[in-house]
Motif scaffolding. Sequence first.
Motif, mmCIF file in Angstrom:
data_model
loop_
_atom_site.group_PDB
_atom_site.id
_atom_site.type_symbol
_atom_site.label_atom_id
_atom_site.label_comp_id
_atom_site.label_asym_id
_atom_site.label_seq_id
_atom_site.Cartn_x
_atom_site.Cartn_y
_atom_site.Cartn_z
ATOM 1 N N LYS A 110 -5.729 -4.515 29.152
ATOM 2 C CA LYS A 110 -5.993 -5.463 28.069
ATOM 3 C C LYS A 110 -6.614 -4.792 26.848
ATOM 4 C CE LYS A 110 -9.503 -8.039 28.097
ATOM 5 N NZ LYS A 110 -10.576 -8.966 28.528
ATOM 6 N N SER A 125 -5.971 -4.147 21.928
ATOM 7 C CA SER A 125 -6.886 -4.361 20.800
ATOM 8 C C SER A 125 -7.070 -3.134 19.926
ATOM 9 C CB SER A 125 -8.267 -4.784 21.308
ATOM 10 O OG SER A 125 -8.155 -5.669 22.382
ATOM 11 N N ALA A 163 -0.863 -9.948 21.443
ATOM 12 C CA ALA A 163 -1.794 -10.279 22.518
ATOM 13 C C ALA A 163 -1.808 -11.767 22.824
ATOM 14 C CB ALA A 163 -3.199 -9.804 22.167
ATOM 15 N N LYS A 164 -1.227 -12.556 21.964
ATOM 16 C CA LYS A 164 -1.424 -13.972 22.109
ATOM 17 C C LYS A 164 -0.618 -14.631 23.220
ATOM 18 C CE LYS A 164 -4.688 -13.371 19.547
ATOM 19 N NZ LYS A 164 -4.845 -13.655 18.145
ATOM 20 N N CYS A 178 1.288 -13.840 26.277
ATOM 21 C CA CYS A 178 1.707 -12.797 27.202
ATOM 22 C C CYS A 178 1.304 -13.145 28.633
ATOM 23 C CB CYS A 178 1.081 -11.474 26.778
ATOM 24 S SG CYS A 178 -0.695 -11.571 26.592
ATOM 25 N N VAL A 212 -0.578 -12.453 31.942
ATOM 26 C CA VAL A 212 -1.809 -11.728 32.267
ATOM 27 C C VAL A 212 -1.989 -11.649 33.784
ATOM 28 C CG1 VAL A 212 -4.286 -11.586 31.853
ATOM 29 C CG2 VAL A 212 -2.810 -12.768 30.191
ATOM 30 N N GLU A 214 -8.225 -7.004 33.140
ATOM 31 C CA GLU A 214 -6.924 -7.643 33.285
ATOM 32 C C GLU A 214 -5.815 -6.725 32.770
ATOM 33 O OE1 GLU A 214 -9.473 -8.917 31.632
ATOM 34 O OE2 GLU A 214 -10.006 -10.834 32.558
ATOM 35 N N LEU A 221 -3.898 -14.637 25.650
ATOM 36 C CA LEU A 221 -5.204 -14.065 25.359
ATOM 37 C C LEU A 221 -5.705 -14.707 24.069
ATOM 38 C CD1 LEU A 221 -4.366 -10.281 25.927
ATOM 39 C CD2 LEU A 221 -5.527 -11.810 27.528
ATOM 40 N N ASN A 263 -8.914 -14.200 20.774
ATOM 41 C CA ASN A 263 -9.961 -13.327 20.257
ATOM 42 C C ASN A 263 -11.279 -13.627 20.953
ATOM 43 O OD1 ASN A 263 -8.325 -11.956 18.387
ATOM 44 N ND2 ASN A 263 -8.498 -13.664 16.942
ATOM 45 N N GLY A 298 -12.385 -7.320 20.530
ATOM 46 C CA GLY A 298 -11.221 -7.346 21.397
ATOM 47 C C GLY A 298 -10.777 -8.747 21.774
ATOM 48 N N VAL A 299 -10.051 -8.847 22.857
ATOM 49 C CA VAL A 299 -9.454 -10.112 23.276
ATOM 50 C C VAL A 299 -9.891 -10.455 24.699
ATOM 51 C CG1 VAL A 299 -7.417 -10.218 21.801
ATOM 52 C CG2 VAL A 299 -7.380 -8.747 23.811
ATOM 53 N N ILE A 300 -9.890 -11.744 24.994
ATOM 54 C CA ILE A 300 -10.203 -12.203 26.356
ATOM 55 C C ILE A 300 -9.101 -13.143 26.833
ATOM 56 C CG2 ILE A 300 -12.717 -12.003 26.061
ATOM 57 C CD1 ILE A 300 -12.695 -15.119 25.669
ATOM 58 N N VAL A 301 -9.064 -13.365 28.121
ATOM 59 C CA VAL A 301 -8.088 -14.292 28.684
ATOM 60 C C VAL A 301 -8.480 -15.703 28.257
ATOM 61 C CG1 VAL A 301 -7.127 -15.182 30.840
ATOM 62 C CG2 VAL A 301 -7.724 -12.760 30.642
#
Lengths: 493, 493
Positions: free
Chosen positions: A75, A79, A89-90, A92, A94, A120, B100, B102, B108-111
């Motif tokens: 993950k 970034s 990243a949006k 996808c 996981v 992840e 994911l 922001n 970075g990004v999170i689930v």
Amino acid sequence: MAKEIKELTPRAENFSRWYQDLVVKADLAENSAVRGCMVIKPYGYAIWEKMQQELDRMFKETGHVNAYFPLFIPKSFLSKEADHVEGFAKECAVVTHYRLKNSPDGKGVIVDPDAKLEEELIVRPTSETIIWNTYKNWIQSYRDLPILCNQWANVVRWEMRTRLFLRTAEFLWQEGHTAHATREEAEAEAHQMLEVYAAFAENFMAVPVLKGVKSASERFAGAVETFAIEALMQDGKALQAGTSHFLGQNFAKAFDVMFTAKNGTQDYVWATSWGVSTRLMGALVMTHSDDNGLVLPPKLAPYQVVIVPIYKNEEQLSRINEKVAGITAKLRSSGISVKYDHSDNKKPGWKFAEYELKGVPVRLAMGGRDLENNTVEVARRDTLTKETVSCDNIEQYVGQLLDDIQKNIFKKAFDYRAANTVKVDSYDEFKVQIEKGGFILAHWDGTPETEELVKEETKATIRCIPLEGDQTPGKCMVTGKPSARRVVFARAY
Amino acid sequence: MAKEIKELTPRAENFSRWYQDLVVKADLAENSAVRGCMVIKPYGYAIWEKMQQELDRMFKETGHVNAYFPLFIPKSFLSKEADHVEGFAKECAVVTHYRLKNSPDGKGVIVDPDAKLEEELIVRPTSETIIWNTYKNWIQSYRDLPILCNQWANVVRWEMRTRLFLRTAEFLWQEGHTAHATREEAEAEAHQMLEVYAAFAENFMAVPVLKGVKSASERFAGAVETFAIEALMQDGKALQAGTSHFLGQNFAKAFDVMFTAKNGTQDYVWATSWGVSTRLMGALVMTHSDDNGLVLPPKLAPYQVVIVPIYKNEEQLSRINEKVAGITAKLRSSGISVKYDHSDNKKPGWKFAEYELKGVPVRLAMGGRDLENNTVEVARRDTLTKETVSCDNIEQYVGQLLDDIQKNIFKKAFDYRAANTVKVDSYDEFKVQIEKGGFILAHWDGTPETEELVKEETKATIRCIPLEGDQTPGKCMVTGKPSARRVVFARAY
């Protein structure tokens, strides 16, 4: 499988349903039990294999090699390049866990909460990040450059509204990822691959394409410049058929990939990436096919010729079989692929309709009179015309015919595009014209604001700023501000 | 990349390290940033491509077609076949979310917790379930059978201890999935594909294999019978190189796939599945290679011949270049693949070592004296011997040499196996012998208890019950109970 009557919705009635019908009924693909994922059926896959073969040959001829990189991307990698993460990243898939266990209620399996991944993993939507993280270890000096890798792979983008081949959660593609010592070399590579894609589309798929540069808002997330080939479908909508990106030093900077130049200085590595996907199957279908079914270019047809016997009794069939064996041998020795369908549980008329639906370029039919006269009936799929010809030199006749069909369907598509490409100078005219479909050449002031306004008001996007054609400056059709040249607008898939 | 001295750990010192060293240093593959997933590098991938090409040709010759099925399998599908879920649901990659977002802390990004899937998706560890769920819609009557599909794909099995090519979380493979109207036809298919695999291993990889049936405990999860080809590595350990499963009606019953027979009765469909994977790369390396590097069979080598010039000055090099151009043309026109390495930043000695490491079957070296004498020095990789031969008819000489090498490395592996296959009649003797490695032919009473005991006490497993060879009955080496025939024990990868 059981064959029902395979009526297609006519294109004029509902193009979108015609497409969906055709893809399924011609056995190209179908929706699977997994939302948004398709099953590519053997007949469809055979076309994709032919595409792969030609493209792979073209990639190797231009010095590329194949490799394979992991399906999963940590993950945090996504970034690292700021634009890239916004783009990919949006939506996808996981992966958060690595184990299932038996359900306590004894019914099936559940995710084991103890098997949670520390970080992840994302199922790759594209592989720039994992590949540049790898290239970091491969590159120290200019001697390690260029790296010219391609991979054939599956990728996943979690699309909400999917359509077979055109937009699916999982699709197959190739992605080239190259690394260079200079900006010029990387730019030349991006241009070269655009030319390869254009040549493939036109010479093999018989799909005419515009080559151009994308506007900033349509650019690949992480690219400095995106080049694309754009095709026009029979419903007047555009389809982006392939893209080639000049990535500058963006990914090298994100993954800290530097090299020592000949003169001893250190610099970041220059990059490109480029890809085409199973989306090409959609372009192929929507460019050439008609209300009777698929029309396939001979160069990509799983078999180019089908032969159907028309017989009254077993004795006649066996004489036809013998005659056909000779014809088949001659065709094959000329490099023509042939299927002989003498199955006895289907009538000739049914077979004719079936192979029309499947888009087989040439159909030969042989009956009792043909046997007597040493002739065969030849039907071509593109024009649906028939004639009776001698069996002597049949391989030359059919070889020539296949060439003609390849050229003819390209010309037809080319003429359609020419007839549906117009220059427009006012925004009012644009609004009328866009409803008719096609490519519109119009002046644009080069700002994302104007582009966005046009998109909101008309659903048209800038398909590309063409690399060729009329370079005359003018005034933006919306704002009247200066425009460097006309760009191509269309509604698009 | 920068080349350091590529010393390999000798096999005798540490076989496992030798293997790992060699795979990395010969540019076949390397570990990636994703735990358990490998990067297959261009040179390794070129070998895999050659394997794919030959196998694909063999599959098509036996009537199979390619297709593509989804990467993801709904969790509930895995539970439908009781044995299958036990075998495959445990260690797998589970997709739980599709988005994911922001991170609130801006880093970075999170689930996105709002993007949780209703039903989790499993990244396919094998595709029987998703394929039989699809076949349900393809099969109504005997006319729809057989279905003979293969797919080339990536699969994921969450292995805790991984080793390049031999056991990785993600690997590439092909999986054939066939559907038949009768038990006999399905059994014949399973046997046929075992023969295809054996022929490929022996004729292309030059790896001799035993063909046999697996014991119940080593059977594929969901199969009625598993057939396998087993090879013997140079460290005396066995490697399962390919499997072909007769699945009976297990998956048809799990997914309710019935067909109407010719006589109008309804029955469940009979099935097989069969696969080989990038594990074959491991078998290839561990069968033939030596302390100097890879030894590749000419039929699978990315290039069969490398030519190295040895020159004192530019003028001499240009004369060698000219001479080599003629040789290269002659070799290529005989279908021999050639690389000419006249790069000027490496010494001939370095190149010799490099191409030995890479396993190029034949090396030609040309120096000043060769120019004068119209000769070239020919070195073969398998025996490391050299001789000087005339340039006249060089293509015939090299063509013959490549054939000889292909046969010689097979014979060497065959003789090694013969020398390391022993009959053993007592369990005490077995315990001594198993420490020496190799295949042990011993009598077994056919019970899983005895098999398990042997495994616990000696780490040896029953590799297969051979389809060929000595069929004499006897007494189990452990229990003294009757044994139908000797089976093959070994420690295995």
